[in-house]
Design a protein around this motif. Structure first.
Motif, PDB file in Angstrom:
ATOM      1  N   ASN A 126       4.406  94.995  38.501  1.00 51.84           N
ATOM      2  CA  ASN A 126       4.158  95.463  39.864  1.00 51.84           C
ATOM      3  C   ASN A 126       3.979  94.302  40.844  1.00 51.84           C
ATOM      4  OD1 ASN A 126       3.879  97.555  41.730  1.00 51.84           O
ATOM      5  ND2 ASN A 126       1.651  97.532  41.586  1.00 51.84           N
ATOM      6  N   ILE A 127       4.895  93.336  40.773  1.00 50.12           N
ATOM      7  CA  ILE A 127       4.861  92.188  41.675  1.00 50.12           C
ATOM      8  C   ILE A 127       5.726  92.512  42.894  1.00 50.12           C
ATOM      9  CG2 ILE A 127       5.415  89.740  41.943  1.00 50.12           C
ATOM     10  CD1 ILE A 127       5.002  89.503  38.896  1.00 50.12           C
ATOM     11  N   LYS A 128       5.146  92.425  44.071  1.00 49.95           N
ATOM     12  CA  LYS A 128       5.823  92.812  45.302  1.00 49.95           C
ATOM     13  C   LYS A 128       6.312  91.585  46.070  1.00 49.95           C
ATOM     14  CE  LYS A 128       4.517  97.159  44.750  1.00 49.95           C
ATOM     15  NZ  LYS A 128       5.499  98.220  44.393  1.00 49.95           N
ATOM     16  N   VAL A 129       7.506  91.707  46.654  1.00 50.38           N
ATOM     17  CA  VAL A 129       7.999  90.693  47.587  1.00 50.38           C
ATOM     18  C   VAL A 129       7.447  91.055  48.962  1.00 50.38           C
ATOM     19  CG1 VAL A 129      10.020  89.642  48.661  1.00 50.38           C
ATOM     20  CG2 VAL A 129      10.089  90.299  46.246  1.00 50.38           C
ATOM     21  N   LEU A 130       6.502  90.264  49.454  1.00 49.31           N
ATOM     22  CA  LEU A 130       5.822  90.566  50.708  1.00 49.31           C
ATOM     23  C   LEU A 130       6.621  90.100  51.925  1.00 49.31           C
ATOM     24  CD1 LEU A 130       2.213  89.504  49.622  1.00 49.31           C
ATOM     25  CD2 LEU A 130       3.255  91.773  49.486  1.00 49.31           C
ATOM     26  N   ASP A 131       7.420  89.055  51.722  1.00 49.69           N
ATOM     27  CA  ASP A 131       8.219  88.518  52.826  1.00 49.69           C
ATOM     28  C   ASP A 131       9.341  87.676  52.238  1.00 49.69           C
ATOM     29  OD1 ASP A 131       9.048  88.018  55.380  1.00 49.69           O
ATOM     30  OD2 ASP A 131       7.430  86.626  55.900  1.00 49.69           O
ATOM     31  N   GLY A 132      10.496  87.654  52.897  1.00 52.54           N
ATOM     32  CA  GLY A 132      11.595  86.836  52.420  1.00 52.54           C
ATOM     33  C   GLY A 132      12.589  87.618  51.586  1.00 52.54           C
ATOM     34  N   ASN A 133      13.353  86.919  50.735  1.00 51.12           N
ATOM     35  CA  ASN A 133      14.408  87.539  49.924  1.00 51.12           C
ATOM     36  C   ASN A 133      14.197  87.247  48.445  1.00 51.12           C
ATOM     37  OD1 ASN A 133      15.733  84.910  49.273  1.00 51.12           O
ATOM     38  ND2 ASN A 133      16.116  84.897  51.495  1.00 51.12           N
ATOM     39  N   THR A 134      15.099  87.740  47.606  1.00 54.74           N
ATOM     40  CA  THR A 134      14.952  87.598  46.141  1.00 54.74           C
ATOM     41  C   THR A 134      15.891  86.533  45.568  1.00 54.74           C
ATOM     42  OG1 THR A 134      16.541  89.413  45.809  1.00 54.74           O
ATOM     43  CG2 THR A 134      14.186  89.981  45.860  1.00 54.74           C
ATOM     44  N   ASN A 135      16.275  85.555  46.364  1.00 59.45           N
ATOM     45  CA  ASN A 135      17.156  84.493  45.853  1.00 59.45           C
ATOM     46  C   ASN A 135      16.517  83.713  44.711  1.00 59.45           C
ATOM     47  OD1 ASN A 135      19.046  85.207  47.730  1.00 59.45           O
ATOM     48  ND2 ASN A 135      18.664  83.507  49.138  1.00 59.45           N
ATOM     49  N   PHE A 136      15.192  83.725  44.635  1.00 63.89           N
ATOM     50  CA  PHE A 136      14.505  82.977  43.573  1.00 63.89           C
ATOM     51  C   PHE A 136      14.802  83.540  42.184  1.00 63.89           C
ATOM     52  CE2 PHE A 136      11.677  86.365  44.877  1.00 63.89           C
ATOM     53  CZ  PHE A 136      11.164  86.864  43.698  1.00 63.89           C
ATOM     54  N   MET A 137      15.359  84.761  42.127  1.00 64.80           N
ATOM     55  CA  MET A 137      15.667  85.378  40.840  1.00 64.80           C
ATOM     56  C   MET A 137      17.094  85.094  40.375  1.00 64.80           C
ATOM     57  SD  MET A 137      13.743  89.050  41.297  1.00 64.80           S
ATOM     58  CE  MET A 137      14.148  89.529  39.617  1.00 64.80           C
ATOM     59  N   LEU A 138      17.892  84.417  41.196  1.00 68.36           N
ATOM     60  CA  LEU A 138      19.274  84.122  40.830  1.00 68.36           C
ATOM     61  C   LEU A 138      19.337  82.941  39.868  1.00 68.36           C
ATOM     62  CD1 LEU A 138      20.927  84.422  44.374  1.00 68.36           C
ATOM     63  CD2 LEU A 138      20.833  86.165  42.566  1.00 68.36           C
ATOM     64  N   ARG A 139      20.287  83.006  38.957  1.00 71.81           N
ATOM     65  CA  ARG A 139      20.483  81.889  38.023  1.00 71.81           C
ATOM     66  C   ARG A 139      20.936  80.652  38.787  1.00 71.81           C
ATOM     67  NH1 ARG A 139      21.217  83.665  32.667  1.00 71.81           N
ATOM     68  NH2 ARG A 139      21.172  81.452  32.132  1.00 71.81           N
ATOM     69  N   GLU A 140      20.484  79.496  38.361  1.00 69.19           N
ATOM     70  CA  GLU A 140      20.820  78.204  38.959  1.00 69.19           C
ATOM     71  C   GLU A 140      20.276  78.047  40.377  1.00 69.19           C
ATOM     72  OE1 GLU A 140      22.194  76.060  37.064  1.00 69.19           O
ATOM     73  OE2 GLU A 140      22.981  77.321  35.461  1.00 69.19           O
ATOM     74  N   SER A 141      19.392  78.954  40.819  1.00 69.90           N
ATOM     75  CA  SER A 141      18.862  78.872  42.178  1.00 69.90           C
ATOM     76  C   SER A 141      17.835  77.753  42.295  1.00 69.90           C
ATOM     77  CB  SER A 141      18.214  80.200  42.574  1.00 69.90           C
ATOM     78  OG  SER A 141      17.573  80.097  43.831  1.00 69.90           O
ATOM     79  N   GLN A 142      17.870  77.071  43.437  1.00 72.50           N
ATOM     80  CA  GLN A 142      16.888  76.021  43.697  1.00 72.50           C
ATOM     81  C   GLN A 142      15.800  76.523  44.652  1.00 72.50           C
ATOM     82  OE1 GLN A 142      16.892  73.006  42.059  1.00 72.50           O
ATOM     83  NE2 GLN A 142      18.537  74.063  40.933  1.00 72.50           N
ATOM     84  N   GLU A 143      15.717  77.827  44.792  1.00 75.01           N
ATOM     85  CA  GLU A 143      14.716  78.437  45.651  1.00 75.01           C
ATOM     86  C   GLU A 143      13.634  79.086  44.792  1.00 75.01           C
ATOM     87  OE1 GLU A 143      16.755  79.734  49.719  1.00 75.01           O
ATOM     88  OE2 GLU A 143      17.550  80.839  48.007  1.00 75.01           O
ATOM     89  N   VAL A 144      12.436  79.145  45.341  1.00 75.51           N
ATOM     90  CA  VAL A 144      11.306  79.709  44.604  1.00 75.51           C
ATOM     91  C   VAL A 144      10.522  80.648  45.507  1.00 75.51           C
ATOM     92  CG1 VAL A 144      11.044  77.714  43.068  1.00 75.51           C
ATOM     93  CG2 VAL A 144       9.776  77.790  45.238  1.00 75.51           C
ATOM     94  N   ALA A 145       9.739  81.510  44.868  1.00 78.88           N
ATOM     95  CA  ALA A 145       8.801  82.381  45.581  1.00 78.88           C
ATOM     96  C   ALA A 145       7.403  81.809  45.398  1.00 78.88           C
ATOM     97  CB  ALA A 145       8.882  83.802  45.042  1.00 78.88           C
ATOM     98  N   ILE A 146       6.563  81.984  46.380  1.00 80.49           N
ATOM     99  CA  ILE A 146       5.198  81.479  46.336  1.00 80.49           C
ATOM    100  C   ILE A 146       4.233  82.650  46.530  1.00 80.49           C
ATOM    101  CG2 ILE A 146       5.153  80.996  48.824  1.00 80.49           C
ATOM    102  CD1 ILE A 146       3.411  78.552  48.234  1.00 80.49           C
ATOM    103  N   THR A 147       3.104  82.609  45.859  1.00 78.93           N
ATOM    104  CA  THR A 147       2.120  83.676  46.049  1.00 78.93           C
ATOM    105  C   THR A 147       1.426  83.497  47.389  1.00 78.93           C
ATOM    106  OG1 THR A 147       0.338  82.426  44.976  1.00 78.93           O
ATOM    107  CG2 THR A 147       1.706  83.848  43.572  1.00 78.93           C
TER     108      THR A 147
END
Length: 420
Positions: A126-147
């Motif tokens: 039950n982890i919610k994306v509060l703001d932004g996009n889900t690019n952090f879940m893509l393979r080889e992505s250099q982007e991350v999500a922060i709490t």
């Protein structure tokens, strides 16, 4: 009448001040010791209890092929889907990896946890994306999500989206803010990303959590899983793995399991905390028996006073009420002193135990534990107070009567204290 009882009780406590202080301090130390250790036990046993349906969540673990008799929580990524496909008792599963990273914050490096996950982790936990996009879940992505908590710590009220950070000396871009867990979890995290991990059967890098359907029997499911242990787990590209057995550990029990590794330098085992709590109980028992023995002896020494009160119309109930008022004053003083000790010890205790909760919560639960012990002690004390009050009145008329019983009680209390 209550005011009269309080005045008489206070005068007697002052009269026997040495006994009163010894009893009060003994009980106070026991109360403080037990309250803190009991709270610590409760804290340890409620890790990850905040998850929805936490009572149906189990960590999938296997035997450790490198250390006989021990377990490991590291499993290959495909196992999660395999278990879901083969066992209808499993409602959901989550596969993820938590690792320690170095985060550069100005001129210093912080240790933070990074979660490498997929959609199963986000959905089941039950982890919610509060703001932004889900690019952090893509393979080889250099982007991350922060709490949200970590974002506030690093950037204050500024939006973290689009900002660049350095994790393990690699540049990462923040693309999302997600909901986080408290540190009261075996798998707390500050970032989510780095999904480019080994996803084959040969890489034992992940944790697996399964949620069972309501009514599913854990023992029966574990037996079935071990009867059909997957060949992919028994051997891989490097040869025989030595892994042959599944274990399902309740998620809320995982933290204090002896084989579960902790990411900080934990030197305190769960059973040590239990021993410490038992010591607190023994101190309370010893102090309580000592206090009761001194109190009963004081009643026996006041037998003429009791007889005089009886002659002047005092009932047995009123005399017992007077004695219990004295007892209650000692108990109340012990509770206040015990809470004062808790206040003095609390900063060191929180730092040592690694507890991350508000002081008000700790105070509230500590007071509840102390109150529970106090009520039990009061119930136990009522019987001997009643019996000895009655016997001392009789012995005031017949010299020597009841003395043998009193001596037996005194000797018995000494035996109990020495045994403790």
């Amino acid at each position: 009448m209550t005011t009269h009882y309080l005045k008489i009780a206070f005068r007697n406590l002052i009269k026997y001040k040495t006994q009163s202080v010894i009893s009060m301090l003994g009980l106070a130390v026991g109360f403080a010791c037990f309250a803190l250790s009991a709270y610590w036990i409760h804290y340890e046993m409620t890790y990850d209890a905040f998850h929805q349906d936490a009572g149906r969540m189990y960590a999938v673990r296997v035997n450790n092929s490198f250390e006989k008799g021990k377990l490991t929580h590291r499993i290959p990524h495909p196992l999660g889907q395999y278990l879901k496909n083969h066992y209808p008792e499993i409602e959901e599963y989550s596969v993820f990896n938590i690792r320690l990273c170095k985060l550069k914050d100005n001129d210093k490096w912080l240790e933070v946890n990074m979660a490498s996950s997929d959609s199963t982790f986000m959905q089941m936990m039950n982890i919610k994306v509060l703001d932004g996009n889900t690019n952090f879940m893509l393979r080889e992505s250099q982007e991350v999500a922060i709490t949200q908590e970590m974002a506030t710590q690093l950037f204050g009220k500024e939006s973290p989206l689009g900002k660049e950070i350095e994790l393990d000396r690699k540049k990462k871009k923040i693309c999302a803010v997600v909901s986080g867990w408290s540190k009261h979890s075996s798998f707390h995290y500050a970032f989510i990303g780095d999904t480019n991990y080994g996803r084959g059967w040969d890489f034992h890098l992940f944790n697996a959590i399964v949620k069972l359907k309501k009514g599913a029997e854990v023992k029966a499911l574990t037996h079935k899983m071990n009867q059909n242990f997957p060949d992919e787990m028994k051997k891989n590209a490097y040869g025989e793995t030595g892994i042959t057995t599944f274990f399902l550990t309740p998620l809320t029990s995982l933290h204090y399991d002896k084989d579960f590794p902790h990411q900080n330098d934990v030197i305190i085992k769960f059973n040590h905390i239990v021993y410490f709590s038992v010591v607190g109980i023994l101190i309370i028992i010893c102090a309580f028996v000592n206090f009761l023995a001194l109190f009963v002896n004081r009643i026996r020494s006041r037998q003429k006073e009791m007889a005089l009160r009886k002659v002047n119309g005092a009932s047995n109930c009123s005399i017992i009420a007077l004695l219990l008022t004295e007892y209650a004053m000692i108990l109340a003083s012990s509770i206040l002193t015990g809470m004062l000790l808790v206040e003095i010890l609390l900063p060191a205790f929180i730092n040592y135990a690694g507890i991350v909760l508000s002081r008000s919560t700790i105070y509230g639960e500590s007071l509840a534990y102390i109150a529970g012990i106090s009520i039990l002690a009061s119930i136990v004390a009522t019987v001997p107070i009643y019996l000895f009050q009655k016997r001392t009145l009789q012995s005031s008329l017949e010299t020597g009567k009841g003395r043998q019983t009193g001596n037996m009680f005194r000797k018995g209390s000494m035996i109990v204290q020495l045994t403790v």
